[in-house]
Design an enzyme around this catalytic site. Structure first.
Site, PDB file in Angstrom:
ATOM      1  N   CYS A   1       0.825  -1.223   0.000  1.00  0.00           N
ATOM      2  CA  CYS A   1       0.000   0.000   0.000  1.00  0.00           C
ATOM      3  C   CYS A   1       0.853   1.265   0.000  1.00  0.00           C
ATOM      4  O   CYS A   1       0.439   2.301  -0.502  1.00  0.00           O
ATOM      5  CB  CYS A   1      -0.925   0.019   1.209  1.00  0.00           C
ATOM      6  SG  CYS A   1      -1.942  -1.441   1.317  1.00  0.00           S
TER       7      CYS A   1
ATOM      8  N   HIS B   1      -3.710   7.116   0.688  1.00  0.00           N
ATOM      9  CA  HIS B   1      -3.864   5.795   0.069  1.00  0.00           C
ATOM     10  C   HIS B   1      -5.304   5.359   0.316  1.00  0.00           C
ATOM     11  O   HIS B   1      -5.809   5.462   1.442  1.00  0.00           O
ATOM     12  CB  HIS B   1      -2.875   4.811   0.703  1.00  0.00           C
ATOM     13  CG  HIS B   1      -3.279   3.384   0.523  1.00  0.00           C
ATOM     14  ND1 HIS B   1      -3.550   2.858  -0.712  1.00  0.00           N
ATOM     15  CD2 HIS B   1      -3.497   2.385   1.422  1.00  0.00           C
ATOM     16  CE1 HIS B   1      -3.910   1.585  -0.568  1.00  0.00           C
ATOM     17  NE2 HIS B   1      -3.885   1.278   0.720  1.00  0.00           N
TER      18      HIS B   1
ATOM     19  N   ASN C   1      -9.791  -0.708  -2.978  1.00  0.00           N
ATOM     20  CA  ASN C   1      -8.390  -0.462  -2.600  1.00  0.00           C
ATOM     21  C   ASN C   1      -7.510  -1.086  -3.681  1.00  0.00           C
ATOM     22  O   ASN C   1      -7.502  -2.298  -3.847  1.00  0.00           O
ATOM     23  CB  ASN C   1      -8.142  -1.099  -1.229  1.00  0.00           C
ATOM     24  CG  ASN C   1      -6.718  -0.942  -0.732  1.00  0.00           C
ATOM     25  OD1 ASN C   1      -5.803  -0.708  -1.517  1.00  0.00           O
ATOM     26  ND2 ASN C   1      -6.525  -1.100   0.566  1.00  0.00           N
TER      27      ASN C   1
HETATM   28  N1  ACO Z   1     -19.778  -9.305   4.310  1.00  0.00           N
HETATM   29  C1  ACO Z   1     -20.568  -9.573   5.365  1.00  0.00           C
HETATM   30  N2  ACO Z   1     -20.092  -9.890   6.572  1.00  0.00           N
HETATM   31  C2  ACO Z   1     -18.762  -9.940   6.731  1.00  0.00           C
HETATM   32  C3  ACO Z   1     -17.881  -9.674   5.673  1.00  0.00           C
HETATM   33  C4  ACO Z   1     -18.423  -9.349   4.416  1.00  0.00           C
HETATM   34  N3  ACO Z   1     -17.683  -9.073   3.341  1.00  0.00           N
HETATM   35  N4  ACO Z   1     -16.613  -9.797   6.133  1.00  0.00           N
HETATM   36  C5  ACO Z   1     -16.694 -10.122   7.429  1.00  0.00           C
HETATM   37  N5  ACO Z   1     -17.991 -10.217   7.785  1.00  0.00           N
HETATM   38  C6  ACO Z   1     -18.529 -10.520   9.109  1.00  0.00           C
HETATM   39  C7  ACO Z   1     -17.557 -11.306   9.976  1.00  0.00           C
HETATM   40  O1  ACO Z   1     -17.649 -12.685   9.716  1.00  0.00           O
HETATM   41  C8  ACO Z   1     -18.009 -10.927  11.359  1.00  0.00           C
HETATM   42  O2  ACO Z   1     -19.142 -11.700  11.685  1.00  0.00           O
HETATM   43  P1  ACO Z   1     -19.339 -12.263  13.190  1.00  0.00           P
HETATM   44  O3  ACO Z   1     -19.455 -11.017  14.054  1.00  0.00           O
HETATM   45  O4  ACO Z   1     -20.605 -13.036  13.085  1.00  0.00           O
HETATM   46  O5  ACO Z   1     -18.137 -13.071  13.488  1.00  0.00           O
HETATM   47  C9  ACO Z   1     -18.451  -9.491  11.206  1.00  0.00           C
HETATM   48  O6  ACO Z   1     -18.733  -9.292   9.808  1.00  0.00           O
HETATM   49  C10 ACO Z   1     -17.403  -8.498  11.645  1.00  0.00           C
HETATM   50  O7  ACO Z   1     -16.148  -8.891  11.067  1.00  0.00           O
HETATM   51  P2  ACO Z   1     -14.823  -8.125  11.301  1.00  0.00           P
HETATM   52  O8  ACO Z   1     -13.730  -8.734  10.486  1.00  0.00           O
HETATM   53  O9  ACO Z   1     -14.630  -7.933  12.784  1.00  0.00           O
HETATM   54  O10 ACO Z   1     -15.244  -6.760  10.621  1.00  0.00           O
HETATM   55  P3  ACO Z   1     -14.687  -5.325  10.919  1.00  0.00           P
HETATM   56  O11 ACO Z   1     -15.757  -4.529  11.499  1.00  0.00           O
HETATM   57  O12 ACO Z   1     -13.351  -5.347  11.580  1.00  0.00           O
HETATM   58  O13 ACO Z   1     -14.473  -4.839   9.434  1.00  0.00           O
HETATM   59  C11 ACO Z   1     -12.676  -4.399   7.920  1.00  0.00           C
HETATM   60  C12 ACO Z   1     -13.523  -5.479   8.592  1.00  0.00           C
HETATM   61  C13 ACO Z   1     -13.576  -3.590   6.990  1.00  0.00           C
HETATM   62  C14 ACO Z   1     -11.605  -5.061   7.107  1.00  0.00           C
HETATM   63  C15 ACO Z   1     -12.090  -3.504   9.021  1.00  0.00           C
HETATM   64  O14 ACO Z   1     -11.403  -4.258   9.990  1.00  0.00           O
HETATM   65  C16 ACO Z   1     -11.184  -2.471   8.509  1.00  0.00           C
HETATM   66  O15 ACO Z   1     -11.621  -1.497   7.940  1.00  0.00           O
HETATM   67  N6  ACO Z   1      -9.891  -2.644   8.707  1.00  0.00           N
HETATM   68  C17 ACO Z   1      -8.904  -1.691   8.241  1.00  0.00           C
HETATM   69  C18 ACO Z   1      -8.024  -2.324   7.366  1.00  0.00           C
HETATM   70  C19 ACO Z   1      -8.190  -1.923   5.960  1.00  0.00           C
HETATM   71  O16 ACO Z   1      -8.936  -1.084   5.562  1.00  0.00           O
HETATM   72  N7  ACO Z   1      -7.393  -2.550   5.180  1.00  0.00           N
HETATM   73  C20 ACO Z   1      -7.377  -2.250   3.801  1.00  0.00           C
HETATM   74  C21 ACO Z   1      -6.237  -2.968   3.194  1.00  0.00           C
HETATM   75  S1  ACO Z   1      -4.791  -2.645   4.012  1.00  0.00           S
HETATM   76  C22 ACO Z   1      -4.345  -1.162   3.631  1.00  0.00           C
HETATM   77  O17 ACO Z   1      -4.560  -0.749   2.521  1.00  0.00           O
HETATM   78  C23 ACO Z   1      -3.792  -0.399   4.691  1.00  0.00           C
END
Ligand code: ACO
Length: 340
Positions: free
Chosen positions: A117, A267, A297
């Protein structure tokens, strides 16, 4: 000492648009979840996930052609290439040499950057250092990715796969010895390798010694080794701390303040991260450019793709003070401050 000026910027994405509803046919997900968590509505994937022609280097080549068109230069004027990607056409060689051939450049040097990234920020910083030293005059800097071939579209991979898209962006940097001209004012780069496995793709890597097993054992590599994995919450927390740090550092290095800034291009990791930074730094909404809603992304491509679109839309004009910042796998992070 020379200064690096942006001579031209361009981008390119595959035509094929994949909406959140399209993804919900492949895995258990929905538009509401993806929009709420990431801000993403759609992304571009190459038409055929196994296409061997519309590759990462090809996307980079198309973006580079557009950047050259927007500058007064041709491929023959280039004297160095820096190519940032985490999804190269081959495990080796890198994409830099492929684009040297596609563009028909002289036998100039071609360097690949593997900082995910933050790849484009690292690539620009390297190019800037070469130009400042007088080593090269016209450098092509590319960020390009094809993510769609290597994502886990099963439910197990859904929290990662809904985020990423394919695309490319390119910048031509040129040397100027006019101190009064616009150009790159300051850069900074950082890393913290202890978090390498918080956001990574293990296969194929020398640490895991798979090569012979892959040939002899049918299920030698598991899905979480062959696909990218991410500790989403952990990445989020670090990103929202490191982004403001690197932005303030680059502004301070150049003797500028947040009030001087005309445009901030983060980014495009996640719209929520960009909004968090905007609020934390008290930046007006119109001074932060986001296009993740349309492209997802695109890792190393996201900053040049956003920069190119912001210029095309007239949101950045010549002379504007622009900050480009990234955070990602490694962890790595950094910023570029420039007068466009
Ligand atoms: N659709 C529906 N439900 C989903 C999905 C999906 N695509 N993905 C996960 N879930 C579910 C999970 O199974 C979980 O269910 P549960 O509570 O029954 O176990 C629930 O949603 C929550 O899952 P989490 O992984 O805890 O979701 P979170 O709220 O953390 O969101 C995300 C995930 C969007 C990736 C978040 O952590 C985030 O924004 N992280 C930042 C990292 C990022 O943006 N990275 C981008 C790439 S890296 C970079 O460029 C820096």
């Amino acid at each position: 000492m020379f200064k690096s000026i942006i001579a031209g910027v361009g981008h390119y994405v595959p035509e094929n648009i994949v909406t959140n509803d399209d993804l919900s046919k492949l895995m258990t997900t929905n538009d509401e979840w993806i929009t709420e968590r990431t801000g993403i509505k759609e992304r571009h994937y190459r038409k055929n996930r196994n296409d061997s022609e519309e590759t990462t280097a090809f996307l980079g080549f198309k973006a580079a052609e557009n950047a050259l068109k927007n500058s007064n230069l041709t491929a023959k004027d280039l004297d160095f290439i820096v190519f940032a990607t985490l999804s190269p056409d081959y495990f080796f060689p890198g994409c830099g040499v492929l684009i040297q051939e596609m563009l028909g450049c002289e036998t100039i040097g071609a360097l690949d950057v593997r900082n995910q990234c933050s790849g484009f920020v690292y690539a620009m910083s390297v190019a800037n250092a070469y130009i400042k030293s007088g080593e090269y005059k016209n450098i092509l800097v590319v960020g390009a990715e094809i993510h769609s071939f290597g994502l886990d579209f099963s439910d197990a991979g859904r929290s990662v796969s809904v985020i990423f898209g394919d695309g490319a962006g390119a910048v031509i940097l040129t040397a100027s010895n006019d101190e009064n001209k616009q150009g790159i004012l300051a850069t900074n780069l950082h890393s913290e390798g202890k978090y390498a496995e918080e956001l990574c793709n293990k296969f194929p890597g020398s640490k895991f010694g798979w090569s012979d097993r892959v040939l002899t054992e049918p299920n030698a590599v598991s899905a979480d080794e062959i696909y990218p994995t991410m500790n989403g919450n952990f990445v989020f927390k670090h990103a929202v701390t490191r982004f403001p740090e690197t932005i303030m550092e680059v502004l301070n290095s150049a003797g500028k303040t947040l009030e001087d800034l005309d445009m901030f291009i983060p980014h495009q990791a996640n719209l929520r991260i960009a909004q968090f930074i905007q609020k934390k730094l008290n930046l007006p909404e119109e001074k932060v450019f986001n296009n993740i809603q349309k492209y997802g992304n695109t890792t190393a491509a996201s900053i040049p793709l956003a920069l190119s679109e912001a210029i095309e839309k007239g949101k950045i004009k010549r002379g504007d003070l622009v900050c480009l910042s990234a955070f990602g796998s490694g962890f790595t992070w950094g910023s570029i401050l420039l007068e466009y």
